[in-house]
Design an enzyme around this catalytic site. Structure first.
Site, PDB file in Angstrom:
ATOM      1  N   GLU A  58      -5.111  -9.859  18.209  1.00 45.07           N
ATOM      2  CA  GLU A  58      -5.598 -10.007  19.899  1.00 45.07           C
ATOM      3  C   GLU A  58      -6.801 -10.635  19.646  1.00 45.07           C
ATOM      4  O   GLU A  58      -7.931 -10.266  18.962  1.00 45.07           O
ATOM      5  CB  GLU A  58      -5.446  -8.671  20.159  1.00 45.07           C
ATOM      6  CG  GLU A  58      -6.038  -8.728  21.534  1.00 45.07           C
ATOM      7  CD  GLU A  58      -4.789  -9.291  22.536  1.00 45.07           C
ATOM      8  OE1 GLU A  58      -4.494  -8.416  23.696  1.00 45.07           O
ATOM      9  OE2 GLU A  58      -4.278 -10.129  22.199  1.00 45.07           O
ATOM     10  N   ASP A  97      -1.114  -6.725  18.049  1.00 47.81           N
ATOM     11  CA  ASP A  97      -2.418  -6.778  18.469  1.00 47.81           C
ATOM     12  C   ASP A  97      -3.405  -6.622  17.148  1.00 47.81           C
ATOM     13  O   ASP A  97      -4.457  -7.184  16.920  1.00 47.81           O
ATOM     14  CB  ASP A  97      -2.929  -5.627  19.393  1.00 47.81           C
ATOM     15  CG  ASP A  97      -2.370  -5.848  20.647  1.00 47.81           C
ATOM     16  OD1 ASP A  97      -2.563  -6.902  21.165  1.00 47.81           O
ATOM     17  OD2 ASP A  97      -1.866  -4.705  21.127  1.00 47.81           O
TER      18      ASP A  97
END
Length: 252
Positions: A80, A108
């Site tokens: 992310e 992420d």
């Protein structure tokens, strides 16, 4: 809300969130709740990774003041916050190196200790509802899901919370602090309730003078939060500049 975001979050996080929104035709000055949500999610991803390393024996350790001579590797790879092309490059590299299944959606984080991708969620609603939504979207048992709420609740795949209790408590405390700071400024109710947020947005738009270049219609497209941002950190010091402002908001 915009002023709150700029006061509460590290400027690097604010910059990343602004770039993500503008790239998808969204204005942080108008869609301020989304602005706050993106900043919050990115910060939680950083906090999740921060201080966690793997030593030369392959053991997971927590180090808050780094020893430059220590042979340490970050336990978590932060996906992310990178631009989409770079993010998929990192994911492909991890999959080729470890043999793990390639996810359909960009996750992420990647956990080098448990050898799994992680999807982080931060919700203003019930954690179990948001968890089910995430699981239904991802449709993969290989990606680990960990959901946090602003009320201190959390939910994770198979009740495996990955981090130690103290590390998770830091994240929960930060989220609770954000909630309290929003509430003290009268921002929390509109942040939680989409209906109230739309009402407030219409009120704000009516009170603004026409401005050249400012969108007059709010975009309702869902942007993949922070998935198309430029990478800001690529080495072992990637989170050092952010740590100082993670634990609490600036004073009002």
């Amino acid at each position: 809300m915009e002023d709150f975001v700029r006061q509460c979050f590290n400027p690097m996080i604010v910059e990343l969130a602004e770039k993500a929104m503008k790239e998808y035709g969204e204005d942080p000055k108008i869609e301020t709740n989304k602005f706050a949500a993106i900043c919050t999610h990115l910060e939680v991803c950083f906090m999740y990774s921060d201080f966690h390393f793997i030593d030369e024996r392959g053991e997971s350790i927590i180090v808050e003041s780094g020893d430059p001579n220590a042979l340490l590797k970050h336990r978590f790879e932060i996906i992310e916050g990178r631009d989409r092309t770079m993010a998929w490059t990192v994911v492909n590299s991890i999959c080729n190196t470890t043999g793990v299944e390639k996810p359909k959606f960009l996750p992420d984080l990647y956990d080098y200790k448990e050898n799994r991708f992680i999807e982080i969620g931060v919700t203003r609603r019930e954690v179990h509802i948001y968890y089910l939504e995430k699981a239904n979207k991802i449709k993969s048992e290989k990606t680990h899901i960990h959901i946090f709420s602003f009320t201190g609740e959390e939910m994770a795949t198979k009740a495996d919370y990955t981090l130690d209790e103290e590390s998770r408590a830091r994240i929960k405390t930060r989220l609770f602090t954000i909630r309290q700071e929003m509430a003290s400024r009268g921002l929390w109710d509109s942040f939680v309730s989409p209906r109230e947020a739309k009402r407030q947005l219409k009120k704000d738009l009516k009170s603004q003078e026409p401005c050249a270049g400012l969108p007059t219609k709010v975009s309702h497209r869902t942007s993949p939060a922070l998935k198309t941002l430029e990478p800001m950190w690529m080495d072992s010091n990637r989170t050092a500049a952010l740590r100082a402002s993670f634990l609490k908001c600036q004073k009002k």
